[in-house]
Design an enzyme around this catalytic site. Structure first.
Site, PDB file in Angstrom:
ATOM      1  N   GLU A  56      10.266   4.766   7.182  1.00 16.33           N
ATOM      2  CA  GLU A  56      10.355   3.759   8.455  1.00 16.33           C
ATOM      3  C   GLU A  56       9.634   2.717   8.265  1.00 16.33           C
ATOM      4  O   GLU A  56       9.923   1.752   9.239  1.00 16.33           O
ATOM      5  CB  GLU A  56       9.642   4.693   9.395  1.00 16.33           C
ATOM      6  CG  GLU A  56      10.730   5.888  10.010  1.00 16.33           C
ATOM      7  CD  GLU A  56      12.032   5.428  10.579  1.00 16.33           C
ATOM      8  OE1 GLU A  56      11.900   4.464  11.342  1.00 16.33           O
ATOM      9  OE2 GLU A  56      13.021   6.181  10.281  1.00 16.33           O
ATOM     10  N   ALA A  57       8.469   2.338   7.568  1.00 17.35           N
ATOM     11  CA  ALA A  57       7.597   1.326   7.439  1.00 17.35           C
ATOM     12  C   ALA A  57       7.212   0.941   6.131  1.00 17.35           C
ATOM     13  O   ALA A  57       7.050   2.005   5.294  1.00 17.35           O
ATOM     14  CB  ALA A  57       6.680   1.645   8.459  1.00 17.35           C
ATOM     15  N   VAL A  77       0.976  -1.171  -0.069  1.00 21.19           N
ATOM     16  CA  VAL A  77       0.041  -0.080  -0.085  1.00 21.19           C
ATOM     17  C   VAL A  77       1.024   1.329  -0.108  1.00 21.19           C
ATOM     18  O   VAL A  77       0.643   2.380  -0.767  1.00 21.19           O
ATOM     19  CB  VAL A  77      -0.991  -0.029   1.369  1.00 21.19           C
ATOM     20  CG1 VAL A  77      -1.788   1.280   1.181  1.00 21.19           C
ATOM     21  CG2 VAL A  77      -1.804  -1.115   1.207  1.00 21.19           C
ATOM     22  N   THR A 121       3.628  -0.737   4.261  1.00 14.81           N
ATOM     23  CA  THR A 121       2.159  -1.200   4.832  1.00 14.81           C
ATOM     24  C   THR A 121       1.607  -2.014   3.550  1.00 14.81           C
ATOM     25  O   THR A 121       2.023  -1.813   2.567  1.00 14.81           O
ATOM     26  CB  THR A 121       1.461   0.027   5.051  1.00 14.81           C
ATOM     27  OG1 THR A 121       1.335   1.001   3.919  1.00 14.81           O
ATOM     28  CG2 THR A 121       1.512   0.771   6.225  1.00 14.81           C
ATOM     29  N   ASP A 174       1.615  13.259  12.865  1.00 16.85           N
ATOM     30  CA  ASP A 174       1.759  13.408  11.392  1.00 16.85           C
ATOM     31  C   ASP A 174       0.249  13.569  10.674  1.00 16.85           C
ATOM     32  O   ASP A 174      -0.134  12.778  10.072  1.00 16.85           O
ATOM     33  CB  ASP A 174       2.396  12.215  10.445  1.00 16.85           C
ATOM     34  CG  ASP A 174       2.548  12.442   9.098  1.00 16.85           C
ATOM     35  OD1 ASP A 174       2.585  13.707   8.817  1.00 16.85           O
ATOM     36  OD2 ASP A 174       3.090  11.597   8.250  1.00 16.85           O
ATOM     37  N   GLN A 192       5.061   2.485   0.963  1.00 12.62           N
ATOM     38  CA  GLN A 192       6.319   2.254   1.311  1.00 12.62           C
ATOM     39  C   GLN A 192       7.186   3.589   1.595  1.00 12.62           C
ATOM     40  O   GLN A 192       7.505   4.352   1.008  1.00 12.62           O
ATOM     41  CB  GLN A 192       7.359   1.512   0.253  1.00 12.62           C
ATOM     42  CG  GLN A 192       8.875   1.098   0.903  1.00 12.62           C
ATOM     43  CD  GLN A 192       9.535   0.116   0.101  1.00 12.62           C
ATOM     44  OE1 GLN A 192       8.935  -0.517  -0.996  1.00 12.62           O
ATOM     45  NE2 GLN A 192      10.679  -0.262   0.165  1.00 12.62           N
ATOM     46  N   LYS A 212       1.434  -3.376   8.900  1.00  9.71           N
ATOM     47  CA  LYS A 212       2.428  -2.486   8.883  1.00  9.71           C
ATOM     48  C   LYS A 212       4.051  -3.047   9.301  1.00  9.71           C
ATOM     49  O   LYS A 212       3.958  -3.736  10.514  1.00  9.71           O
ATOM     50  CB  LYS A 212       2.222  -1.328   9.806  1.00  9.71           C
ATOM     51  CG  LYS A 212       3.240  -0.210   9.774  1.00  9.71           C
ATOM     52  CD  LYS A 212       2.710   1.063  10.676  1.00  9.71           C
ATOM     53  CE  LYS A 212       3.654   1.960  10.491  1.00  9.71           C
ATOM     54  NZ  LYS A 212       2.978   3.276  11.029  1.00  9.71           N
TER      55      LYS A 212
END
Length: 238
Positions: free
Chosen positions: A31-32, A26, A34, A148, A28, A48
């Site tokens: 930090e992560a 979904v 999904t 955020d 990139q 995640k």
């Protein structure tokens, strides 16, 4: 003595699973990642992952990843407890940097705003702005700072039911700081102006609803004005 984390294995596991199962990435980010997957057969969920950072010491990396996972999971749980809409937490594997949560099928607020024609702004967007303001006030009243707060990090249940659902608390925290809460509001204002250039009047509805929903918000709103002025000075200076 604790066993040294296998950094390369942790990285390769995530990417191999994505490749082999042909999962939908979904988003990139730095930090992560999904991923759209299944929690169990027939139950779609969002996974995640925080892949290991090769440039960081393995033990430090695992500690930081574990801490961020736990903080995000606790924020999701606290939001549900106080009645703020966010994805339901299904499962957390903090050692692997993974969180399984509810899949939200609706559009994000950014896309929803961009799809609204000018003649529908009063009918559709003003109620949404008021709802966002009241929900952010509820967050801050309970010392939840999103970290955020952009229009990309708010989803809607559906186009026909524009109730905001807050996602991605990866930079969030529990904080009593007026500065942290003011920065949340400032980030939202900047995100709205980026999504819809003529958003100033809409943002007034966010602030009005925020103030009405939280009677002790005056200090935070005063600090927001200070944060806003600092932001404008930086923009002018460059």
């Amino acid at each position: 003595m604790s066993e040294k984390p296998d950094l390369r294995q942790r990285c390769s596991d995530i990417y191999r699973e994505i490749k082999e199962k042909k999962l939908t990435v979904v988003k990139q980010g730095a930090e992560a990642i999904t991923i759209k997957t299944e929690f169990y057969p027939g139950e779609v969920c969002l996974l995640k992952c925080r892949p290991a950072k090769r440039w960081r010491h393995p033990i430090l990396d695992q500690k930081l990843s574990r801490k961020r996972c736990l903080v995000e999971a606790r924020l999701l749980a606290k939001c549900h407890y106080v009645g703020i809409k966010c994805p339901m937490l299904y499962f957390i594997d903090a050692n692997r940097g993974q969180i399984y949560m509810e899949w939200i099928d609706g559009p994000c607020v950014r896309d929803y705003i961009r799809e609204i024609c000018e003649c529908e702004i009063e009918k559709k967007l003003i109620p949404l702005m008021k709802r966002i303001g009241s929900e952010v006030a509820k967050m801050h009243k309970n010392d939840i700072v999103h970290g955020d707060l952009t229009t990309s990090n708010m989803m809607l249940e559906s186009h026909n039911n524009p109730v905001p659902i807050f996602i991605d608390f990866g930079l969030g925290s529990v904080s009593e700081s007026e500065e942290d809460k003011a920065v949340d509001i400032y980030v939202l204002e900047r995100a709205l102006s980026s999504t819809l250039p003529e958003s100033e009047s809409l943002f007034h509805h966010v602030l009005d609803s925020y103030a009405q929903s939280w009677k002790q918000s005056k200090a935070t709103l005063r600090r927001f004005e200070e944060v806003r002025m600092r932001g404008r000075k930086r923009t002018m200076i460059g």
